[in-house]
Structure formats: structure tokens, C-alpha cells
Design a protein around this motif. Structure first.
Motif, PDB file in Angstrom:
ATOM      1  N   VAL A 101      53.315  34.280 135.669  1.00 14.78           N
ATOM      2  CA  VAL A 101      53.267  33.350 134.552  1.00 14.78           C
ATOM      3  C   VAL A 101      52.269  33.902 133.560  1.00 14.78           C
ATOM      4  O   VAL A 101      51.109  34.164 133.927  1.00 14.78           O
ATOM      5  CB  VAL A 101      52.835  31.933 134.993  1.00 14.78           C
ATOM      6  N   GLN A 102      52.678  34.123 132.327  1.00 11.46           N
ATOM      7  CA  GLN A 102      51.753  34.598 131.318  1.00 11.46           C
ATOM      8  C   GLN A 102      51.881  33.751 130.062  1.00 11.46           C
ATOM      9  O   GLN A 102      52.760  32.907 129.947  1.00 11.46           O
ATOM     10  CB  GLN A 102      51.973  36.076 131.010  1.00 11.46           C
ATOM     11  N   GLY A 103      50.948  33.963 129.119  1.00 10.93           N
ATOM     12  CA  GLY A 103      50.958  33.181 127.894  1.00 10.93           C
ATOM     13  C   GLY A 103      50.126  31.921 127.971  1.00 10.93           C
ATOM     14  O   GLY A 103      50.162  31.095 127.061  1.00 10.93           O
ATOM     15  N   GLY A 104      49.341  31.752 129.050  1.00 12.69           N
ATOM     16  CA  GLY A 104      48.522  30.558 129.181  1.00 12.69           C
ATOM     17  C   GLY A 104      47.344  30.554 128.214  1.00 12.69           C
ATOM     18  O   GLY A 104      46.732  31.589 127.968  1.00 12.69           O
ATOM     19  N   ARG A 105      47.034  29.370 127.690  1.00 10.35           N
ATOM     20  CA  ARG A 105      45.904  29.176 126.780  1.00 10.35           C
ATOM     21  C   ARG A 105      45.005  28.070 127.314  1.00 10.35           C
ATOM     22  O   ARG A 105      45.318  27.431 128.325  1.00 10.35           O
ATOM     23  CB  ARG A 105      46.397  28.816 125.381  1.00 10.35           C
ATOM     24  N   PHE A 106      43.931  27.799 126.587  1.00 11.38           N
ATOM     25  CA  PHE A 106      43.009  26.752 127.022  1.00 11.38           C
ATOM     26  C   PHE A 106      43.705  25.392 127.036  1.00 11.38           C
ATOM     27  O   PHE A 106      43.346  24.514 127.824  1.00 11.38           O
ATOM     28  CB  PHE A 106      41.772  26.720 126.123  1.00 11.38           C
ATOM     29  N   THR A 107      44.688  25.205 126.169  1.00 13.37           N
ATOM     30  CA  THR A 107      45.357  23.913 126.050  1.00 13.37           C
ATOM     31  C   THR A 107      46.044  23.500 127.348  1.00 13.37           C
ATOM     32  O   THR A 107      46.066  22.318 127.698  1.00 13.37           O
ATOM     33  CB  THR A 107      46.399  23.955 124.928  1.00 13.37           C
TER      34      THR A 107
END
Length: 487
Positions: A226-232
Motif C-alpha cells: 500500500v503506498q500513497g499514504g499521507r498524514f490525513t
């Protein structure tokens, strides 16, 4: 009030009972973000994470980043930097790899010219202002002439925003598109020895998903990456029961904080008030609220260690204890209140997501301590401050400073704008550095931005992805995830 984190139970139910497949099968990869678009164009605006990953897999620029973030050949087989840093010469291979359509230098030159054209909204355009000419000298040679030397400009040519996005240009080709999932087949490496049996990277099934669904699929064993994770959306991952070592954070640099929207009068038009608001933020609590391990808060606009500005200007209050800072900031606000009345309720444009709610709560707590109230509004609503959450696409100081030029519709200064223009046109790196340092110092005093620290980018990684590396660009090539099996 902070709502509880959704666990995407419905998505988990869909994949319950699945297990992570063996190493011989395709890699299952999810990217957090909107569905893939057949018409995505980097020159029309910033690419969403799924589209950037797809372009990086099926397209390619002159250069690319490897798994660890180092520059390696892309469409260009080799390159040289000449004329004291004012000339970049790229040479294409004489013959393309089997199955790869030939490409000539003029097509690539046209791609670069389009990115820097007057009507382009490519996110890299502000950093490419030093390009003077782009010429296809021969069908295999491209000459890019610069107005002045630029260190680390090559890193921009490895970004997907400058890639040739046509099918067949990258390490993969799309072989199937079904129900939002793309199956990618690896193409032969053009540098492979023709006398050896090729060891192609595994096939990949790539999908764009919401954070909740992507995390649920990973927990159920249906996804390897899983990639593309942000703080949100980080709290979504933190609320799940993850395998040990699965959660990775990329060591990125960039801008993560609040930019003041341009105001010609009123409370935030006063630099002293902007400074007081920045002083009152408890940056340590930002990292604690978001549960960030080894996160380093920062108050400077430019990331430390950036070439040209190794030691960015720090606000004078940066070493003052929080309680003392907040006491000084409260004095500033009290003086404003005596002269003008109560400060307005400040509107902060924030993205959606549980992480954004946690971040807003941390900001609001600090401001309440000095008598200022705030309300969160949507990212496209009218606001006094807007969250900026951007990775630096190259190690260049101008990325940070040009983000607060007057054409960005933020609190700005005509003086710093002139310095940035002079730095862009400077004949030498030494002169450019002096001008950028001056602009940085003025911005630190003018406070167009409340910096929190580096951006947050996270991934979930299965143990089978033995080639995966954390990247300073948060770019993870799909052809460098798992060791190919011998055929």
C-alpha cells in the motif's frame, strides 16, 4: 470533536479469508487515491498518487529514481553536464529494447517544452525557469541549455511529471484493465545481455483505493503493498492490527504547514500577528498527536541541509521554550485587541481525514492559549490559512522559497520576489546562493508560512517485497519490489 477512526469493516468483509499469495505470483499493489484516469496530464496540474504511480510504471522520463531514490537511466542511456553546469546533454540508446517502440530526441524535447510552456500547470514548471533552450541535436541527442547553472536539476527529470506517458515507454505494459484493477507485465530491460535468459520483474496488479479499503485488504493478506499514504489517513493504518515492521515512513523533505492567504489589511496582514500565531504552535504535539515516530519538528521554511541554503534562517524565537513563546505571542495579541478589538476567528482550509482533524486540534489548542480561535473549512473554501503538504521534487532551495512568491496568492513581499527573480537569472552559483539566503532571511521575518516539520508519507509493505526501500521522494518503482525468479 475528533471522530473515531473508521476501520472499513465492509471492505474487510469482502476480502476476509484471503491470504497473501506466494512469491511466484503477481505483486498486488494498492495506491491510496482516486481512480485511474485515462486523460491525466501532468501539464494540466499535479498528478494524484495513483496516476503518478501508473505513469512511473508504464511511462518514463529521461531519468528515473531507483528504489532507494538514486538517479538512474530512464529513456536516456547516459548524460553529461557541461559548460560549467549550463548544458545538460542526454543521449538515447541507439536501438530500443525488444518490444519497445523507438523514440527520438525531438519527441522528448517537445514533452519538455510543453511542461514549461506559458499555459502549463505542471507542478515542476516554477523550478524549470532556468531552461533557455531545448534542442534535439540528432535523433539520439538532446541538448538542454540553461540560463545559469542549477545544482540538482537532474532530479526533476526523474519525476513522473516529466515522463513520456505513452504506453511502452516504461518498465511495464498494461495487459488488462478490469474493475479498476490494472494488470502490468514487465517489459525486457534494454540493457540486458541478449545471450542470457531474462529475469523479468514479477507482474503487478495495480489498483487505486481509499485508505480504509487499502488497509483492510493488506490486513487480510490480499495486498502486498500500500503506498500513497499521507498524514490525513495515517490513523486508519495505525488503528489496524498490522504485522510487525509493515508500516514504513519515507524520509521525505518538503513543506508541511500553514500558508497565510494573501491579505492586504486586517489581522493576518500584520507580520507581527503572523509571527505570534507561528510562535504559539506546539510542534512537538503535532508529531505526538499524529503518532509519528522519529519525526523532527521544524520552524524554518527551507529544509535543513538543502544545497544553496545548508543552514536555513530560523525564527529568532525558535530556541525559546514553548511556554515563554506563547506568553510573548499572547502579549502581541493583547496589544492588537486593545487597538482593534478581538481578532477574527481564523479559517483554516484543511483536507478531509482523521489525521487532518487531529492536526487541526493541535493547532487550535496552541492558538487558544494566546486568545485566538480557529475553525476548519474545506480545502476549496475561502480561508485565511491553507495547509500545504508537498514533497520537494528536488534538493533545491527555490522549491521552498518560490512557494511563497506573490503569484502564489499568499502573504508575500515585493522585496523577496525581486530577490527570487535575481537569483533565477544569476550568472553564478555563488551569486545565486547569496540572493537565496537573503530571500530566506526576509521570509523568516515576514512569516508567510507556519512550518511544522517534514511531510508524512507512509506505506504498508509485505515481507515478500525484499527489494523495497524507503525513498526520499516517496517513489517506489514497481519493477524494484521483489527479486525476479529464474525462468
Amino acid at each position: 470533536m475528533i471522530r473515531s477512526v473508521p476501520l472499513a469493516l465492509a471492505a474487510l468483509a469482502l476480502v476476509a479469508g484471503c491470504r497473501r499469495h506466494d512469491d511466484a505470483g503477481p505483486i498486488e499493489a494498492s495506491v491510496i487515491g482516486p481512480a485511474f484516469s485515462a486523460h491525466a496530464d501532468a501539464d494540466g496540474g499535479p498528478l494524484a498518487a495513483p496516476q503518478a504511480a501508473l505513469i512511473g510504471a508504464t511511462g518514463q522520463g529521461l531519468l528515473r529514481f531507483d528504489a532507494s531514490g538514486q538517479i538512474v537511466p530512464g529513456l536516456a542511456a547516459r548524460w553529461i553536464v557541461g559548460d560549467g553546469g549550463r548544458s545538460l546533454i542526454f543521449r538515447l540508446p541507439d536501438l530500443p529494447a525488444p518490444g519497445v517502440r523507438p523514440i527520438d530526441a525531438e519527441a522528448i524535447a517537445q514533452r519538455i517544452r510543453a511542461a514549461i510552456a506559458a499555459d502549463s500547470r505542471n507542478r515542476l514548471k516554477p523550478l524549470l525557469g532556468a531552461i533557455d533552450e531545448v534542442d534535439a541535436v540528432t535523433p539520439q541527442v538532446i541538448d538542454i541549455e540553461l540560463k545559469a547553472p542549477r545544482p540538482n536539476l537532474l532530479q526533476l527529470f526523474a519525476q513522473p511529471d516529466l515522463a513520456m506517458g505513452e504506453p511502452g515507454r516504461g518498465p511495464f505494459a498494461i495487459t488488462e484493465a478490469r474493475k479498476g484493477t490494472l494488470r502490468l507485465r514487465a517489459l525486457p530491460d534494454r540493457d540486458a545481455d541478449p545471450d542470457e535468459t531474462p529475469r523479468l520483474p514479477p507482474a503487478v496488479r495495480l489498483r487505486a483505493q481509499t485508505a480504509g479499503r487499502a488497509v483492510a485488504w493488506f490486513v487480510a493478506g490480499a495486498t502486498d503493498l500500500v503506498q500513497g499514504g499521507r498524514f490525513t489517513d495515517l490513523p486508519v493504518a495505525q488503528a489496524a492490527t498490522l504485522p510487525r515492521g509493515a508500516l514504513h515512513f519515507d524520509p521525505v523533505k518538503g513543506l508541511f504547514g500553514l500558508a497565510f492567504v494573501r491579505a492586504d489589511s486586517g489581522f493576518i496582514a500584520d507580520a507581527g500577528n503572523r509571527r505570534a500565531l507561528s510562535m504559539a504552535v506546539d510542534r512537538e504535539s503535532v508529531g505526538t498527536s499524529l503518532g509519528l515516530p522519529n519525526w523532527s519538528p521544524a520552524a524554518a521554511i527551507v529544509a535543513a541541509g538543502t544545497p544553496e541554503i545548508e543552514h536555513p534562517a530560523m525564527p529568532p524565537w525558535s530556541t525559546t521554550p514553548l511556554a515563554d513563546r506563547q506568553a510573548q505571542a499572547r502579549g502581541t495579541i493583547d496589544r492588537w485587541r486593545s487597538a482593534h478589538g478581538a481578532p477574527p476567528v481564523l479559517r483554516i482550509a484543511m483536507p478531509a481525514g482523521p489525521g487532518a482533524r487531529l492536526l487541526f486540534a493541535a493547532i487550535a489548542r496552541g492558538w487558544r492559549s494566546i486568545g485566538v480561535s480557529a475553525v476548519a473549512v474545506g480545502p476549496d473554501d475561502a480561508a485565511d490559512l491553507r495547509l500545504i503538504d508537498e514533497i520537494a521534487p528536488a534538493d533545491v532551495a527555490s522549491f521552498y522559497l518560490r512557494s511563497f512568491a506573490c503569484d502564489r496568492q499568499v502573504a508575500c513581499s515585493d522585496v523577496t520576489d525581486r530577490l527570487l527573480v535575481e537569483a533565477r537569472d544569476a550568472d553564478s552559483l555563488a551569486e545565486r546562493t547569496v540572493l537565496l539566503i537573503q530571500a530566506d532571511a526576509l521570509m523568516a521575518d515576514n512569516t508567510p508560512f507556519i512550518a511544522f516539520g517534514p511531510p508524512v508519507r507512509w506505506s504498508l509493505v509485505a515481507p515478500s517485497l525484499d527489494l523495497y526501500r524507503d525513498s526520499p521522494w516517496a517513489i517506489h518503482p514497481l519493477n524494484e519490489l521483489r527479486t525476479p525468479l529464474k525462468r
